[in-house]
Each structure stands twice: as structure tokens, then as C-alpha cells.
Design an enzyme around this catalytic site. Structure first.
Site, PDB file in Angstrom:
ATOM      1  N   GLU A  31       0.853  -1.327   0.062  1.00 44.68           N
ATOM      2  CA  GLU A  31      -0.009   0.009  -0.060  1.00 44.68           C
ATOM      3  C   GLU A  31       0.788   1.237   0.139  1.00 44.68           C
ATOM      4  O   GLU A  31       0.885   2.140   0.931  1.00 44.68           O
ATOM      5  CB  GLU A  31      -0.926   0.051   1.279  1.00 44.68           C
ATOM      6  CG  GLU A  31      -2.099  -0.973   1.139  1.00 44.68           C
ATOM      7  CD  GLU A  31      -2.963  -0.900   2.101  1.00 44.68           C
ATOM      8  OE1 GLU A  31      -4.105  -1.461   2.129  1.00 44.68           O
ATOM      9  OE2 GLU A  31      -2.733  -0.294   3.299  1.00 44.68           O
ATOM     10  N   GLU A  34      -6.759  -7.848  -0.996  1.00 46.06           N
ATOM     11  CA  GLU A  34      -7.274  -7.785   0.276  1.00 46.06           C
ATOM     12  C   GLU A  34      -8.747  -7.422   0.104  1.00 46.06           C
ATOM     13  O   GLU A  34      -9.075  -6.136  -0.124  1.00 46.06           O
ATOM     14  CB  GLU A  34      -6.854  -6.663   1.302  1.00 46.06           C
ATOM     15  CG  GLU A  34      -5.291  -6.975   1.529  1.00 46.06           C
ATOM     16  CD  GLU A  34      -4.594  -5.589   2.495  1.00 46.06           C
ATOM     17  OE1 GLU A  34      -5.385  -5.087   3.072  1.00 46.06           O
ATOM     18  OE2 GLU A  34      -3.440  -5.840   2.540  1.00 46.06           O
TER      19      GLU A  34
END
Length: 651
Positions: A141, A305
Site C-alpha cells: 500500500e 485484500e
């Protein structure tokens, strides 16, 4: 296809690993992602490497048919690294972002870069021949927690070098930036500053108070920093493996240019949390995020995710309702996802994410969410041929420009204006009419309609490309705050809407940043609350006019024929209903089919099938019938709450 979970064996006793692997197998999972936060375990002390715990975990999982996606662990540098080399970022106030969370490393710090190279190479070399490692994820991320922009001296020097390569001479930079304003001329690239806290900031609230060109270039540079940092790791992995490489992007997060970041990746993945402690996203907003991620490379993606339970850090979001996890999975599939990994397998007993629930609760006992995901996995196996390599039928393109994200943030135009919300208003209207709409900077000629809301920073080359698209028969939609700035964030000496004035067939003679709503009348009726351009048509036809203020009766929305195509100019913001009706008019003019369904029902058209999603908690009649690909039965059009249907053929 990938059907997996995010797994952290380091969070559990070794004697639990096998029982967890058995449960994964029972749940139908075939993949885990792991390793992305384990740097300290791999390198407890500088230069001492040990991957044995991960070796054992990979082997146990493989015994139960589960392959591994490995994450490089550079998002979580160990304390010895931060203490010895001071690799942490500085914020714009000069404050040190101390170690103790994640993503605190500076992408221009030589020590952080060097140690990242070493751990990446050691991992790549160690796992290069492991048949159970099927892919790699770089870091984790990029851009989360405001970690894109660092204001340390390493970044200032790197920024100065980046600018010198771009501008060649300091005189050229001063001229392009208009540095003469406020006597901000530089004598050399050594003088370059970062847009830190200064004397004007805070005086009038939340205000960017540096030269707009400096601000924009620093955001470009900061994005490039992480693109280059990622490329460094990719190049190392490529020396050892042909396995595909990805990074888990963040949907609507826009601090980093997703087109640039995705260029070097084999496939895009991203992290999807529709409902967490920070709020519940409208389903259209989630669909747009999926399309944004598909559009980053204009190819299908993986959700690395996927939300599997209630989610939050210090407080919890809502618990997903029965069938909602299944619905979210199919929503991703509908928009180009061909692999899904749920976060996480078992909820953490410690650390920051104790409240970020996974497939299993803290006690590790399978319950409703586990069995719902298990069922979804079994269905996906049967539908795999319709998922992997699927292609959506796109009629429209919504162009997202990261230069314009940053430019509109630097110069916001009006108190309540937000460029990304402006983009979303058009996507939402198209989605509600079930018009498949890509979000990208792709080839305009592939689409019947191209939406370019507030496309303000525009190069001369882009302008010509846009003109050619319309000349050749395309339909272009522009809005207020378009066409007035060049690539250096300078205002062009042109009447509004700048470079688009001729093709739009109008001149915006004035504008009004609104203090109160203004009614809109005509082929579309509604209201504006943020902005009104007062338009004088030249060759354009008026569609809507204003209903109040000194510009009552003046044009608000127009359409102009240009070559074989047409250009719509929307001079104001519109409420949801008005926007939907305007998009319907635009679609009809471009021979784009709309599909009317009850509110909350989404229909996505792919080459071989139709996917219908009911985002309502109640049963609805979708008014669409056909043969179900789930079981071959006749579908009568009625979907349960949070229900999903795959149908043969097309509408």
C-alpha cells in the site's frame, strides 16, 4: 483462479499452523499472501538473515494445496534500521515521523534504499526455485497514511536533481513557473525548496500557499519516488524469477499516479474495504474504484485484500450482512477482478488491527462468514471460464488525470469543490443507468462517449488528441474548470474554457462560486450548489438555462457539433437526479443503451454473460430474465437481498 486469504503465520504458534492450513483447505482457498510485514523476523540484526519460519509455513500450506504470494517486507522497516540510519520521513512542518507504525521510510533516503535492495535480493535468491511461490507483491500500500510526500533534506536534493533533468536550466524553470511573482526566482537548482509550512499557511485556514507550479511538480516528483523505489525491487526480483509481480494499490487513493505505478507490474491488485470504521461506501463508489484499478493497466486485476468481516482500528464498522461478502466478491468480478484474496484468515489477537476482523474471529472457529466465503469459492470454480480473461463491454470512458487530482487540490476553485467527487458524480449517473464505464486514461477512440470533467491541466498534445476524437465522431463531455492551465500549472491567457473553447462552441464570459443554490431548467431540471459558468453560445445549442441570479435565462449546459462528433459542456454541478437525466440524454445521442432497473440493482455486461447485483437488503424484481450460469435454471428476474445472478448471453 486465485481464491485466497492474507495470512500471518508469525502471529500464531507453530503448532496451530497445520490446523489453520486444514481450515483453509476446507474453505476452498488455494492461495495465501504473506511476508509483507516480517522484515524484523527475516533480518533480526543487520546482515543476519533467516527465512526458516516462512519456509516452514510455505511447506505446511503446500501440503494442503495452498500456494504462496510473497510480499517484500519493506513497508515495515525494523527498529535497528530506523535507529542506526534515520530513515524515517519528515512532514511539511519539519517534524520527524518516528518509528512505531509502518510506511515511515523515506523513498529517497540512501540507507533505506540500500537496505531495501538487500532484503529484496536475499528473499528473491532464497525463494527463486521454490515451486510453491507463485507470485510476488512489492511492499504494501504505497501512499497510505499520507506517506507519499516526505520533506527531508534527502528529498529536497533529489527533487532539485529531478527538476534539473526536467528543465535543464534554472532560467527555464523560473520562466515556466512564473517565479518572478513575489520575487521567488531561483539562482540555481541548489536553491530549490520543498513546499513546506510557510508564513501564509494557516492564515486563512487550510491553504496551499506556495507557487502552484512548485506544488504540482513536488507531487509529481513524490509519485515518481515510489514508482522508482518499486522499480528497484522489481528489477532485483526479475534477476531471479519469472513469477508475476504486483503491488496492492488503494482504489481511489490518488497521492501516487496509478498509471505510472502500474506500468512495471505484471498485474494490478488492490485492497477493497467497502464498509469500515471511516464509513460505508455507496456501491457505485466501490464499482468506480474497481474500474479505476482495472484502468490503471487497462487489464483485469486481483483484489489482494477483500473485506471479510467488520473492520476498524479503534472502533468497528458495520458487520457485513448475510450474503454481503458474496455480493462484494461478485461486484469485484463484474468489474474485471479475476482473483480474490480475503483479509485476513484469522483476526489478530494483538497489535493495531485487533478490530480488523477476518474470515475467522479471534477464537479461530468457523462461523457464518467462513461458510459464506466457502460457498462463494465453490461457485467461482464453476464460473472460472467466465471470469479469468473476461472482457467487459464498455461504451463510455471517464478520464481520471492525476495531474488534475493534484492541480484541483492545490487550487480548489470553491469551498465545497472536490475534483474526485466531481468525477464520481458522472460515474454514479452512468452506473445507475447501467452503462459500462471505464475509468482510465485509455484510448478515446475505443469509446462512444468520453467524459472529461474539469480537465483543467491539459497539454497541447492532449488537446489535439481530444479534437481528433470528436472530429472522427466521438461524443465528448466537458465541464466547468476545464482547459485553462498548462502542464506547469500556469493559467493560459485565453477566455474560458481555454483550449476547449472552439470545440465546445461557447465562451464562458463569467462564473459564480455559489453561496446559495441556483435552479437549472430545460431538458434537465435540477440545481447547482457549487459553481455556475455563465455561457454565451457561439455555435453550440443550449440544453439548460439558469433559473435565478443575475444570469437567469443564460445558458448552463450546451451541446456543439464539431466535425462528425459533438461536445457537451456542463457549466455547473448538478444534483444526482439531474445528472442522471443529463447522462441519459448524452447516452441516447451517442446510441448508447441504458438499462433501467430498480434502485440499487447493478447490471454489468461482459462478452459472454450478464452479471446482476442486488445491493439492496430486500428482494427485488430486476425485470431481467435468462438462463442462470450458476445451475442452468431459468432466472425469473427476482433477486434476494444482496443477491447475485450470472446469465448467459447479453441483454
Amino acid at each position: 483462479m486465485i481464491f485466497g486469504v492474507d495470512y500471518y503465520p508469525e502471529h500464531w504458534n507453530r503448532d496451530e499452523w497445520e490446523s489453520q492450513a486444514k481450515l483453509m483447505q476446507k474453505g476452498g482457498f488455494n492461495t495465501v499472501r504473506m511476508g509483507e510485514f516480517a522484515w524484523k523476523l527475516f533480518e533480526k540484526k543487520e546482515g543476519e538473515f533467516d527465512f526458516s519460519f516462512l519456509d516452514d509455513a510455505i511447506e505446511i500450506l503446500a501440503e494442503y494445496g495452498i500456494k504462496t504470494i510473497l510480499g517484500t517486507p519493506t513497508a515495515a522497516p525494523p527498529k535497528w534500521l530506523a535507529d542506526k540510519y534515520d530513515i524515517v520521513q519528515r512532514d511539511k512542518y519539519g517534524r520527524k515521523k518516528d518509528w512505531g507504525s509502518r510506511r515511515e521510510g523515506c523513498g529517497n533516503n540512501p540507507s533505506y534504499i540500500e537496505k531495501s535492495k538487500i532484503i529484496t535480493e536475499k528473499m528473491a535468491e532464497h525463494y527463486k526455485d521454490n515451486p510453491n511461490v507463485i507470485a510476488w507483491q512489492i511492499d504494501n500500500e504505497f501512499g497510505c497514511h499520507g506517506s507519499t510526500r516526505c520533506y527531508c533534506e534527502h528529498c529536497r536534493k533529489a527533487f532539485a536533481k529531478w527538476l534539473e533533468e526536467r528543465y535543464q536550466t534554472i532560467e527555464n524553470l523560473n520562466e515556466k513557473w512564473g517565479s518572478v511573482f513575489w520575487s521567488l526566482n531561483y539562482d540555481s537548482f541548489d536553491d530549490i525548496i520543498l513546499p513546506k509550512y510557510n508564513s501564509c499557511e494557516g492564515t486563512y485556514g487550510d491553504l496551499w500557499s506556495h507557487n502552484p507550479a512548485l506544488d504540482l511538480e513536488f507531487r509529481r516528483f513524490s509519485s515518481d519516488t515510489w514508482v522508482n523505489y518499486q522499480k528497484m525491487q522489481i528489477d532485483i526480483l526479475r534477476k531471479y524469477t519469472d513469477n508475476p509481480i504486483t503491488h496492492n494499490l488503494m482504489g481511489h487513493f490518488s497521492d501516487i499516479n496509478a498509471y505510472d505505478l502500474s506500468k512495471d507490474l505484471d498485474f494490478v491488485s488492490w485492497d477493497n474495504y467497502p464498509d469500515n470504521q471511516w464509513g460505508t461506501s455507496e456501491y457505485e463508489y466501490v464499482s468506480m474504484a474497481h474500474e479505476n484499478m482495472r484502468g490503471a493497466k487497462n487489464k483485469n486485476f486481483v483484489v489482494m485484500e477483500e473485506q471479510a468481516g467488520p473492520a476498524g482500528w479503534d472502533i468497528l464498522g458495520s458487520t457485513p450482512r448475510p450474503n454481503q461478502l458474496r455480493l462484494w466478491t461478485y461486484q469485484a468480478i463484474a468489474h474485471g477482478c479475476e482473483g480474490v484474496v480475503y483479509f485476513r484468515f484469522r483476526t489478530a489477537l494483538f497489535g493495531m488491527e485487533q478490530y480488523w476482523y477476518g474470515v475467522l474471529d479471534h477464537d479461530g472457529v468457523p462461523r457464518r462468514r467462513f461458510y459464506e466465503i466457502q460457498k462463494t469459492g465453490h461457485e467461482l470454480q464453476k464460473l472460472e471460464k467466465y471470469i479469468v480473461g473476461s472482457k467487459n463491454k464498455y461504451d463510455a470512458l471517464l478520464v481520471k488525470s492525476y495531474d488534475n487530482v493534484w492541480g484541483h487540490d492545490i487550487k480548489r476553485h470553491a469551498q465545497n469543490y472536490n475534483y474526485e467527487n466531481h468525477l464520481y458524480s458522472f460515474y454514479k449517473a452512468n452506473c445507475d443507468l447501467n452503462i459500462n464505464t471505464a475509468v482510465s486514461n485509455g484510448k478515446y477512440e475505443d469509446y462512444k462517449i468520453v467524459y472529461m470533467p474539469a480537465y483543467n491541466i491539459v497539454t497541447d498534445a492532449e488537446t489535439e488528441k481530444i479534437k481528433e476524437y470528436v472530429k472522427n465522431g466521438g461524443t465528448l463531455v466537458l465541464t466547468f474548470r476545464s482547459g485553462t492551465r498548462d502542464e506547469y500549472n500556469r493559467v493560459r491567457p485565453m477566455a474560458l474554457p481555454g483550449v476547449f473553447k472552439k470545440i465546445a462552441g461557447i465562451e464562458a464570459v463569467e462564473f459564480d462560486s455559489l453561496r446559495k443554490p441556483v435552479k437549472i431548467y430545460g431538458e434537465v431540471s435540477g440545481s447547482a450548489e457549487i459553481w455556475c459558468d455563465i455561457i454565451k453560445p457561439d455555435t453550440a445549442k443550449t440544453i439548460c438555462t439558469y433559473g435565478s441570479e443575475y444570469y437567469k435565462g443564460e445558458s448552463a449546459v450546451t451541446v456543439n457539433k464539431y466535425g462528425k462528433g459533438r461536445v457537451y459542456y456542463v457549466g455547473c454541478d448538478l444534483d444526482n437526479d439531474a445528472m442522471k437525466e443529463l447522462v441519459r440524454i448524452i447516452a441516447k445521442s451517442a446510441n448508447v443503451e441504458t438499462v433501467d432497473t430498480p434502485n440499487g440493482v447493478e447490471v454489468v455486461k461482459q462478452d459472454d454473460c450478464i452479471i446482476i447485483l442486488n445491493h439492496n437488503e430486500n428482494e427485488v424484481d430486476t425485470n431481467i430474465k435468462g438462463v442462470s450460469l450458476f445451475d442452468g435454471s431459468e432466472f425469473d428476474g427476482v433477486l434476494d437481498g444482496y443477491g447475485v445472478q450470472f446469465l448467459e448471453g447479453s441483454i
